[in-house]
Scaffold this motif. Structure first.
Motif, PDB file in Angstrom:
ATOM      1  N   VAL A 135      30.175  31.713  44.356  1.00  0.00           N
ATOM      2  CA  VAL A 135      29.533  31.843  43.041  1.00  0.00           C
ATOM      3  C   VAL A 135      28.594  33.039  43.040  1.00  0.00           C
ATOM      4  O   VAL A 135      28.538  33.805  42.079  1.00  0.00           O
ATOM      5  CB  VAL A 135      28.781  30.548  42.674  1.00  0.00           C
ATOM      6  N   TRP A 136      27.847  33.212  44.131  1.00  0.00           N
ATOM      7  CA  TRP A 136      26.928  34.354  44.219  1.00  0.00           C
ATOM      8  C   TRP A 136      27.682  35.671  44.073  1.00  0.00           C
ATOM      9  O   TRP A 136      27.281  36.542  43.299  1.00  0.00           O
ATOM     10  CB  TRP A 136      26.174  34.323  45.540  1.00  0.00           C
ATOM     11  N   SER A 137      28.778  35.817  44.794  1.00  0.00           N
ATOM     12  CA  SER A 137      29.544  37.070  44.745  1.00  0.00           C
ATOM     13  C   SER A 137      30.101  37.325  43.356  1.00  0.00           C
ATOM     14  O   SER A 137      30.065  38.456  42.853  1.00  0.00           O
ATOM     15  CB  SER A 137      30.689  37.027  45.760  1.00  0.00           C
ATOM     16  N   GLU A 138      30.608  36.269  42.715  1.00  0.00           N
ATOM     17  CA  GLU A 138      31.224  36.449  41.401  1.00  0.00           C
ATOM     18  C   GLU A 138      30.188  36.773  40.330  1.00  0.00           C
ATOM     19  O   GLU A 138      30.386  37.683  39.517  1.00  0.00           O
ATOM     20  CB  GLU A 138      32.001  35.185  41.004  1.00  0.00           C
ATOM     21  N   ILE A 139      29.073  36.061  40.323  1.00  0.00           N
ATOM     22  CA  ILE A 139      28.064  36.312  39.295  1.00  0.00           C
ATOM     23  C   ILE A 139      27.381  37.652  39.531  1.00  0.00           C
ATOM     24  O   ILE A 139      27.075  38.384  38.574  1.00  0.00           O
ATOM     25  CB  ILE A 139      27.055  35.152  39.233  1.00  0.00           C
ATOM     26  N   THR A 140      27.159  38.012  40.771  1.00  0.00           N
ATOM     27  CA  THR A 140      26.609  39.339  41.081  1.00  0.00           C
ATOM     28  C   THR A 140      27.560  40.429  40.595  1.00  0.00           C
ATOM     29  O   THR A 140      27.143  41.419  39.981  1.00  0.00           O
ATOM     30  CB  THR A 140      26.370  39.488  42.597  1.00  0.00           C
ATOM     31  N   TYR A 141      28.848  40.237  40.861  1.00  0.00           N
ATOM     32  CA  TYR A 141      29.863  41.200  40.419  1.00  0.00           C
ATOM     33  C   TYR A 141      29.905  41.282  38.904  1.00  0.00           C
ATOM     34  O   TYR A 141      29.927  42.383  38.319  1.00  0.00           O
ATOM     35  CB  TYR A 141      31.221  40.791  40.975  1.00  0.00           C
ATOM     36  N   GLN A 142      29.913  40.122  38.232  1.00  0.00           N
ATOM     37  CA  GLN A 142      29.965  40.105  36.773  1.00  0.00           C
ATOM     38  C   GLN A 142      28.711  40.716  36.152  1.00  0.00           C
ATOM     39  O   GLN A 142      28.784  41.427  35.146  1.00  0.00           O
ATOM     40  CB  GLN A 142      30.141  38.660  36.265  1.00  0.00           C
ATOM     41  N   GLY A 143      27.568  40.436  36.766  1.00  0.00           N
ATOM     42  CA  GLY A 143      26.322  40.999  36.244  1.00  0.00           C
ATOM     43  C   GLY A 143      26.332  42.512  36.245  1.00  0.00           C
ATOM     44  O   GLY A 143      25.895  43.152  35.281  1.00  0.00           O
ATOM     45  N   TRP A 144      26.868  43.094  37.324  1.00  0.00           N
ATOM     46  CA  TRP A 144      26.878  44.555  37.415  1.00  0.00           C
ATOM     47  C   TRP A 144      28.014  45.158  36.589  1.00  0.00           C
ATOM     48  O   TRP A 144      27.806  46.121  35.838  1.00  0.00           O
ATOM     49  CB  TRP A 144      26.989  45.007  38.862  1.00  0.00           C
ATOM     50  N   SER A 145      29.234  44.601  36.701  1.00  0.00           N
ATOM     51  CA  SER A 145      30.385  45.195  36.020  1.00  0.00           C
ATOM     52  C   SER A 145      30.320  45.006  34.503  1.00  0.00           C
ATOM     53  O   SER A 145      30.754  45.877  33.745  1.00  0.00           O
ATOM     54  CB  SER A 145      31.688  44.593  36.543  1.00  0.00           C
ATOM     55  N   GLY A 146      29.753  43.883  34.072  1.00  0.00           N
ATOM     56  CA  GLY A 146      29.718  43.611  32.639  1.00  0.00           C
ATOM     57  C   GLY A 146      28.454  44.053  31.934  1.00  0.00           C
ATOM     58  O   GLY A 146      28.483  44.400  30.749  1.00  0.00           O
ATOM     59  N   TYR A 147      27.326  44.063  32.669  1.00  0.00           N
ATOM     60  CA  TYR A 147      26.034  44.326  32.028  1.00  0.00           C
ATOM     61  C   TYR A 147      25.200  45.381  32.756  1.00  0.00           C
ATOM     62  O   TYR A 147      24.102  45.702  32.304  1.00  0.00           O
ATOM     63  CB  TYR A 147      25.213  43.027  31.946  1.00  0.00           C
ATOM     64  N   HIS A 148      25.688  45.876  33.886  1.00  0.00           N
ATOM     65  CA  HIS A 148      24.920  46.797  34.730  1.00  0.00           C
ATOM     66  C   HIS A 148      23.581  46.192  35.121  1.00  0.00           C
ATOM     67  O   HIS A 148      22.551  46.870  35.155  1.00  0.00           O
ATOM     68  CB  HIS A 148      24.725  48.147  34.039  1.00  0.00           C
ATOM     69  N   VAL A 149      23.613  44.900  35.414  1.00  0.00           N
ATOM     70  CA  VAL A 149      22.423  44.180  35.851  1.00  0.00           C
ATOM     71  C   VAL A 149      22.466  44.063  37.372  1.00  0.00           C
ATOM     72  O   VAL A 149      23.434  43.529  37.928  1.00  0.00           O
ATOM     73  CB  VAL A 149      22.379  42.769  35.219  1.00  0.00           C
ATOM     74  N   PRO A 150      21.436  44.546  38.069  1.00  0.00           N
ATOM     75  CA  PRO A 150      21.433  44.469  39.535  1.00  0.00           C
ATOM     76  C   PRO A 150      21.158  43.043  40.018  1.00  0.00           C
ATOM     77  O   PRO A 150      20.574  42.229  39.296  1.00  0.00           O
ATOM     78  CB  PRO A 150      20.295  45.412  39.925  1.00  0.00           C
ATOM     79  N   ALA A 151      21.568  42.775  41.241  1.00  0.00           N
ATOM     80  CA  ALA A 151      21.335  41.442  41.810  1.00  0.00           C
ATOM     81  C   ALA A 151      19.839  41.138  41.868  1.00  0.00           C
ATOM     82  O   ALA A 151      19.413  40.025  41.535  1.00  0.00           O
ATOM     83  CB  ALA A 151      21.955  41.352  43.198  1.00  0.00           C
ATOM     84  N   PHE A 152      19.055  42.117  42.291  1.00  0.00           N
ATOM     85  CA  PHE A 152      17.602  41.931  42.320  1.00  0.00           C
ATOM     86  C   PHE A 152      16.951  42.690  41.179  1.00  0.00           C
ATOM     87  O   PHE A 152      17.243  43.872  40.983  1.00  0.00           O
ATOM     88  CB  PHE A 152      17.016  42.422  43.654  1.00  0.00           C
ATOM     89  N   PRO A 153      16.120  42.027  40.370  1.00  0.00           N
ATOM     90  CA  PRO A 153      15.694  40.637  40.548  1.00  0.00           C
ATOM     91  C   PRO A 153      16.484  39.624  39.711  1.00  0.00           C
ATOM     92  O   PRO A 153      16.279  38.424  39.852  1.00  0.00           O
ATOM     93  CB  PRO A 153      14.248  40.681  40.073  1.00  0.00           C
ATOM     94  N   ILE A 154      17.372  40.102  38.806  1.00  0.00           N
ATOM     95  CA  ILE A 154      17.910  39.230  37.769  1.00  0.00           C
ATOM     96  C   ILE A 154      18.762  38.091  38.317  1.00  0.00           C
ATOM     97  O   ILE A 154      18.534  36.914  37.986  1.00  0.00           O
ATOM     98  CB  ILE A 154      18.701  40.044  36.721  1.00  0.00           C
ATOM     99  N   VAL A 155      19.767  38.403  39.143  1.00  0.00           N
ATOM    100  CA  VAL A 155      20.649  37.331  39.621  1.00  0.00           C
ATOM    101  C   VAL A 155      19.864  36.351  40.488  1.00  0.00           C
ATOM    102  O   VAL A 155      20.098  35.137  40.433  1.00  0.00           O
ATOM    103  CB  VAL A 155      21.859  37.903  40.385  1.00  0.00           C
ATOM    104  N   TYR A 156      18.927  36.861  41.268  1.00  0.00           N
ATOM    105  CA  TYR A 156      18.067  35.971  42.043  1.00  0.00           C
ATOM    106  C   TYR A 156      17.290  35.039  41.113  1.00  0.00           C
ATOM    107  O   TYR A 156      17.134  33.840  41.395  1.00  0.00           O
ATOM    108  CB  TYR A 156      17.094  36.782  42.896  1.00  0.00           C
ATOM    109  N   SER A 157      16.795  35.593  40.011  1.00  0.00           N
ATOM    110  CA  SER A 157      16.018  34.790  39.071  1.00  0.00           C
ATOM    111  C   SER A 157      16.895  33.751  38.372  1.00  0.00           C
ATOM    112  O   SER A 157      16.479  32.605  38.177  1.00  0.00           O
ATOM    113  CB  SER A 157      15.362  35.696  38.017  1.00  0.00           C
ATOM    114  N   VAL A 158      18.111  34.155  37.997  1.00  0.00           N
ATOM    115  CA  VAL A 158      19.028  33.216  37.346  1.00  0.00           C
ATOM    116  C   VAL A 158      19.415  32.104  38.325  1.00  0.00           C
ATOM    117  O   VAL A 158      19.515  30.932  37.947  1.00  0.00           O
ATOM    118  CB  VAL A 158      20.281  33.951  36.823  1.00  0.00           C
ATOM    119  N   SER A 159      19.615  32.469  39.579  1.00  0.00           N
ATOM    120  CA  SER A 159      19.920  31.473  40.599  1.00  0.00           C
ATOM    121  C   SER A 159      18.765  30.499  40.777  1.00  0.00           C
ATOM    122  O   SER A 159      18.971  29.282  40.907  1.00  0.00           O
ATOM    123  CB  SER A 159      20.226  32.165  41.932  1.00  0.00           C
ATOM    124  N   ALA A 160      17.543  31.023  40.754  1.00  0.00           N
ATOM    125  CA  ALA A 160      16.365  30.155  40.861  1.00  0.00           C
ATOM    126  C   ALA A 160      16.255  29.230  39.651  1.00  0.00           C
ATOM    127  O   ALA A 160      15.909  28.048  39.784  1.00  0.00           O
ATOM    128  CB  ALA A 160      15.104  31.011  40.999  1.00  0.00           C
TER     129      ALA A 160
END
Length: 316
Positions: A200-225
């Motif tokens: 799930v981490w790999s897929e959401i990180t990938y989707q965040g960057w490819s779809g929205y140009h959102v980096p893993a830090f801090p956004i995906v970490y925050s969404v995971s939290a």
């Protein structure tokens, strides 16, 4: 002079604190937005097989079948499924699990495929989808317990049942994550996954960057939290590869050669992760986009699935 310096330090400190507070507010806002997009139930109409698809006739054939509704409760939720008995009575059943923001109706071409191959078919709505209860999408982490509950129900109804788990996309990750669970009944004999992600981490990180140009830090970490607060688990905890490293069940892994939603490289990660000695097969369908392998090459897909089923859960 000292007074001036102290005053400047205070202004600088306030400026730093102000920037920090502003960044936190922005992060919270962005986190809540992406959490809603990624993890909150959305009952918008589900995309169905197009009438121009090579497999649309399978949907039409499925719609002519006699379908029974089954329900169970798991994790405090009422869950719904369609059950289609085989034309000729058999103890062999396939559980067909749908993908992200789909429901069981989107899986009719697969239900019909297994029905034509001679199997009983159970097609559940995942939690937070279709006619099943639930508010949060769990990307397979909690859905795996639902699949196990359905397998237990089938086993209680018929102690002689032999079950295949089939999943598409998020459903594929779900059945892979179920593969190493100690309470998975021994009636489950094999697994077929189509275009599932490695974690799930790999897929959401990938989707965040490819779809929205959102980096893993801090956004995906925050969404995971945020997910840990609401659902009790971090994205890093949901891993197909970790489960497959313990999997003893024969598995067929399928992926589209041009999949850019769950990138094709992930199927190689999953294939490599399967426990040494566990029977495994791999099918890459050339030119197939995400979840389009069956529609891209129906003949190859059907023959590969049929041969795998005849090896590991044959209809007699």
């Amino acid at each position: 002079m000292n007074f001036i310096m102290k005053n400047k330090k205070k202004h600088f400190l306030r400026w730093i604190i102000g920037i920090f507070v502003a960044l936190v507010i922005i992060d919270v806002g962005v986190t809540l937005y992406f959490y809603k997009v990624a993890c909150i139930r959305n009952d918008s109409p589900v995309t169905q097989v197009a009438t121009v698809s090579k497999n649309y006739h399978l949907v039409q054939d499925f719609d002519k079948l006699s379908v029974k509704t089954e329900t169970i409760k798991n994790g405090g939720l009422k869950l719904d499924a369609w059950y289609v008995p085989a034309t000729v009575a058999t103890n062999k059943t396939v559980i067909v699990v749908h993908g992200f923001r789909q429901d069981k109706s989107a899986m009719r071409q697969y239900g019909e495929l297994f029905h034509q191959l001679g199997y009983n078919v159970l097609m559940p709505d995942n939690r937070a989808a279709g006619d099943s209860q639930g508010k949060f999408i769990s990307y397979g982490y909690k859905d795996k317990t639902d699949v196990i509950a359905w397998a237990k129900m089938l086993t209680q109804q018929n102690s002689q049942v032999h079950i295949t788990l089939f999943g598409l996309s998020m459903g594929a990750a779900t059945v892979m994550m179920a593969s190493d669970q100690p309470d998975l009944p021994s009636s489950v004999k094999n697994i077929i996954e189509d275009c599932g992600y490695s974690s799930v981490w790999s897929e959401i990180t990938y989707q965040g960057w490819s779809g929205y140009h959102v980096p893993a830090f801090p956004i995906v970490y925050s969404v995971s939290a945020e997910n840990a607060i609401r659902q009790g688990w971090f994205f890093q905890q949901a891993s197909s590869t970790s489960a497959l490293a313990k999997d003893k069940l024969p598995i067929l892994l399928i992926h589209g050669g041009t999949d850019t939603y769950v990138p094709t490289k992930m199927v190689y990660e999953n294939y490599k992760a399967v426990k040494k000695g566990t029977p495994k097969e791999l099918l890459i369908v050339k030119g197939a986009a995400h979840a389009r392998s069956f529609e891209t090459d129906p003949t190859l897909y059907r023959s590969t699935v049929s041969k795998f089923m005849m090896k590991y859960n044959p209809v007699k």
